[in-house]
Write a protein that holds these residues in place. Structure first.
Motif, PDB file in Angstrom:
ATOM      1  N   GLU A 273      -2.010  -1.684   7.267  1.00 19.49           N
ATOM      2  CA  GLU A 273      -1.560  -2.621   6.236  1.00 19.49           C
ATOM      3  C   GLU A 273      -2.733  -3.372   5.623  1.00 19.49           C
ATOM      4  OE1 GLU A 273       1.171  -4.538   3.742  1.00 19.49           O
ATOM      5  OE2 GLU A 273       1.342  -2.758   5.020  1.00 19.49           O
ATOM      6  N   THR A 274      -3.720  -3.718   6.453  1.00 16.22           N
ATOM      7  CA  THR A 274      -4.917  -4.392   5.951  1.00 16.22           C
ATOM      8  C   THR A 274      -5.679  -3.496   4.980  1.00 16.22           C
ATOM      9  OG1 THR A 274      -5.146  -5.675   7.997  1.00 16.22           O
ATOM     10  CG2 THR A 274      -7.107  -5.450   6.627  1.00 16.22           C
TER      11      THR A 274
ATOM     12  N   PRO B 261      -5.848  -1.443  -2.807  1.00 16.84           N
ATOM     13  CA  PRO B 261      -4.519  -1.208  -3.391  1.00 16.84           C
ATOM     14  C   PRO B 261      -4.501   0.030  -4.272  1.00 16.84           C
ATOM     15  CG  PRO B 261      -5.629  -3.006  -4.521  1.00 16.84           C
ATOM     16  CD  PRO B 261      -6.476  -2.673  -3.332  1.00 16.84           C
ATOM     17  N   SER B 262      -3.310   0.623  -4.332  1.00 19.09           N
ATOM     18  CA  SER B 262      -3.129   1.802  -5.167  1.00 19.09           C
ATOM     19  C   SER B 262      -3.222   1.423  -6.639  1.00 19.09           C
ATOM     20  CB  SER B 262      -1.765   2.429  -4.880  1.00 19.09           C
ATOM     21  OG  SER B 262      -1.509   3.484  -5.775  1.00 19.09           O
ATOM     22  N   ASP B 263      -3.761   2.313  -7.451  1.00 17.71           N
ATOM     23  CA  ASP B 263      -3.907   2.054  -8.887  1.00 17.71           C
ATOM     24  C   ASP B 263      -2.570   2.082  -9.617  1.00 17.71           C
ATOM     25  OD1 ASP B 263      -6.639   1.850  -8.597  1.00 17.71           O
ATOM     26  OD2 ASP B 263      -6.990   3.972  -9.053  1.00 17.71           O
ATOM     27  N   ASN B 264      -1.582   2.813  -9.046  1.00 13.50           N
ATOM     28  CA  ASN B 264      -0.333   2.996  -9.788  1.00 13.50           C
ATOM     29  C   ASN B 264       0.810   2.166  -9.254  1.00 13.50           C
ATOM     30  OD1 ASN B 264       0.215   4.270  -7.392  1.00 13.50           O
ATOM     31  ND2 ASN B 264       0.253   6.342  -8.253  1.00 13.50           N
ATOM     32  N   SER B 265       0.524   1.197  -8.383  1.00 16.01           N
ATOM     33  CA  SER B 265       1.597   0.346  -7.878  1.00 16.01           C
ATOM     34  C   SER B 265       1.028  -0.937  -7.336  1.00 16.01           C
ATOM     35  CB  SER B 265       2.394   1.057  -6.789  1.00 16.01           C
ATOM     36  OG  SER B 265       3.362   0.188  -6.253  1.00 16.01           O
TER      37      SER B 265
ATOM     38  N   GLU C 224      -0.650   8.243  -4.080  1.00 21.55           N
ATOM     39  CA  GLU C 224      -1.826   9.073  -4.279  1.00 21.55           C
ATOM     40  C   GLU C 224      -1.937  10.028  -3.099  1.00 21.55           C
ATOM     41  OE1 GLU C 224      -5.116   6.461  -4.703  1.00 21.55           O
ATOM     42  OE2 GLU C 224      -4.215   5.321  -6.333  1.00 21.55           O
ATOM     43  N   LEU C 225      -2.342  11.244  -3.348  1.00 23.40           N
ATOM     44  CA  LEU C 225      -2.334  12.261  -2.307  1.00 23.40           C
ATOM     45  C   LEU C 225      -3.344  11.959  -1.211  1.00 23.40           C
ATOM     46  CD1 LEU C 225      -1.188  14.935  -1.347  1.00 23.40           C
ATOM     47  CD2 LEU C 225      -2.972  16.098  -2.675  1.00 23.40           C
ATOM     48  N   PHE C 226      -4.532  11.538  -1.579  1.00 21.63           N
ATOM     49  CA  PHE C 226      -5.614  11.399  -0.601  1.00 21.63           C
ATOM     50  C   PHE C 226      -5.591  10.047   0.108  1.00 21.63           C
ATOM     51  CE2 PHE C 226     -10.149  10.337   0.287  1.00 21.63           C
ATOM     52  CZ  PHE C 226     -10.356  11.288   1.285  1.00 21.63           C
ATOM     53  N   ARG C 227      -5.219   9.002  -0.597  1.00 23.70           N
ATOM     54  CA  ARG C 227      -5.342   7.632  -0.103  1.00 23.70           C
ATOM     55  C   ARG C 227      -4.637   7.371   1.240  1.00 23.70           C
ATOM     56  NH1 ARG C 227      -2.095   3.214  -1.130  1.00 23.70           N
ATOM     57  NH2 ARG C 227      -3.081   1.162  -0.913  1.00 23.70           N
ATOM     58  N   PRO C 228      -3.350   7.666   1.395  1.00 20.30           N
ATOM     59  CA  PRO C 228      -2.703   7.366   2.679  1.00 20.30           C
ATOM     60  C   PRO C 228      -3.251   8.188   3.836  1.00 20.30           C
ATOM     61  CG  PRO C 228      -1.229   8.634   1.269  1.00 20.30           C
ATOM     62  CD  PRO C 228      -2.397   8.241   0.426  1.00 20.30           C
ATOM     63  N   PHE C 229      -3.812   9.357   3.539  1.00 22.30           N
ATOM     64  CA  PHE C 229      -4.344  10.196   4.611  1.00 22.30           C
ATOM     65  C   PHE C 229      -5.673   9.650   5.132  1.00 22.30           C
ATOM     66  CE2 PHE C 229      -1.261  13.026   2.724  1.00 22.30           C
ATOM     67  CZ  PHE C 229      -0.740  13.708   3.802  1.00 22.30           C
ATOM     68  N   TRP C 230      -6.570   9.224   4.234  1.00 18.39           N
ATOM     69  CA  TRP C 230      -7.835   8.705   4.740  1.00 18.39           C
ATOM     70  C   TRP C 230      -7.640   7.362   5.423  1.00 18.39           C
ATOM     71  CZ3 TRP C 230     -10.126   4.106   3.822  1.00 18.39           C
ATOM     72  CH2 TRP C 230      -9.914   3.443   2.609  1.00 18.39           C
TER      73      TRP C 230
ATOM     74  N   GLN D  62       6.291   2.497  -0.376  1.00 16.98           N
ATOM     75  CA  GLN D  62       6.851   1.757  -1.511  1.00 16.98           C
ATOM     76  C   GLN D  62       6.244   2.139  -2.857  1.00 16.98           C
ATOM     77  OE1 GLN D  62       9.394  -0.594  -1.230  1.00 16.98           O
ATOM     78  NE2 GLN D  62       9.499   0.361   0.769  1.00 16.98           N
ATOM     79  N   HIS D  63       5.199   2.972  -2.854  1.00 22.78           N
ATOM     80  CA  HIS D  63       4.526   3.292  -4.107  1.00 22.78           C
ATOM     81  C   HIS D  63       5.437   4.083  -5.028  1.00 22.78           C
ATOM     82  CE1 HIS D  63       0.973   1.852  -2.176  1.00 22.78           C
ATOM     83  NE2 HIS D  63       1.017   2.795  -1.263  1.00 22.78           N
TER      84      HIS D  63
END
Length: 273
Positions: free
Chosen positions: A63-64, A70-74, A86-92, A81-82
């Protein structure tokens, strides 16, 4: 934790002694016949302590990271909740979370694995195992298989958090009438199953290393993986997958639902007081 512990014990035994414990039913039958029903709950105490520390670290850090990057699209930062993840962001972010969680989880995992590996008339408790570890190997015994823990938890949490975001988005997009709570529940359960399916080849060598007394803090992992592949074949890296998947869905479905509902409660009520 305690509800799913028997399946974890069976998983560990199937991983370290696959020729003796070949299926879930056989492992359960032999364990109960030879040691009694209570043996299925071996290692429950370190499991409970480790899970508390692990989940606090995992969800807190993840969460931190979401708030820091933060995501660019939400503008939303909650799990799943987005508008479109984004495909890569939650995985890294999941990968980083897993590597950090591995550090706090490691000592309890070592004690748990050694306790669950004890069979027959040896009734050593987790506390007995802990004392024996310190007596024979000192404090470093609590960190045996450090590289193995990183190798398992990094991929697991990458797929766990990344998969959860994608499952939530998929259900919201294709089943818009689904209640939000059901989305959390199903997405969490499926993410847990997917995460464990990906992580299982890394988990089997880890369990074998941490359940023994002749392995090192770092350096045993790839040798153990090679040994398992030579002796059991590639499919040997999936020993214990079925009890893990049976346990994974309800445990992680309830976990994510609880986290989402708890987060909503704190965001809507406590932080606004």
């Amino acid at each position: 934790c305690y509800t799913g512990q028997p399946l974890d014990t069976l998983k560990v035994r199937m991983q370290i002694k696959p020729t003796i414990y070949t299926t879930i039913l056989e492992a359960a039958q032999k364990t109960i016949q030879e040691e009694g029903m209570h043996a299925l709950w071996k290692g429950s105490v370190p499991t409970a302590l480790g899970m508390a520390a692990e989940n606090a670290m995992a969800f807190g850090l993840n969460e931190t990271l979401k708030r820091a990057f933060p995501s660019d699209n939400s503008s939303s930062v909650g799990y799943g909740q987005h508008d479109k993840p984004e495909l890569f962001r939650p995985f890294w972010m999941g990968l980083v979370t897993g590597l950090a969680s591995a550090v706090v989880l490691l000592p309890s995992e070592v004690i748990k694995a050694k306790t669950q590996a004890v069979v027959g008339n040896d009734h050593s408790s987790s506390l007995d195992i802990y004392r024996k570890m310190l007596r024979e190997q000192g404090w470093k015994s609590l960190f045996v298989g450090f590289d193995a823990q990183l190798m398992r938890d990094g991929p697991f949490y990458a797929v766990f958090f990344g998969g959860y975001e994608l499952f939530c988005y998929t259900f919201r997009t294709h089943v818009p009438q689904m209640p939000q709570e059901m989305n959390y529940f199903l997405s969490g359960g499926l993410a847990g199953m997917l995460g464990w399916t990906v992580a299982m080849p890394f988990d089997v060598p880890k369990t074998n290393i941490q359940s023994r007394w002749d392995t090192k803090v770092v350096g045993s992992y790839f040798l153990e993986m090679g040994r398992i592949v030579r002796e059991r074949g590639v499919l040997g890296l999936y020993n214990g997958l079925w009890p893990t998947l049976v346990r994974a869905f309800p445990a992680n479905a309830a976990l994510f639902l609880g986290v989402e509902m708890g987060k909503k409660f704190f965001d809507d009520f406590l932080w606004n007081i």
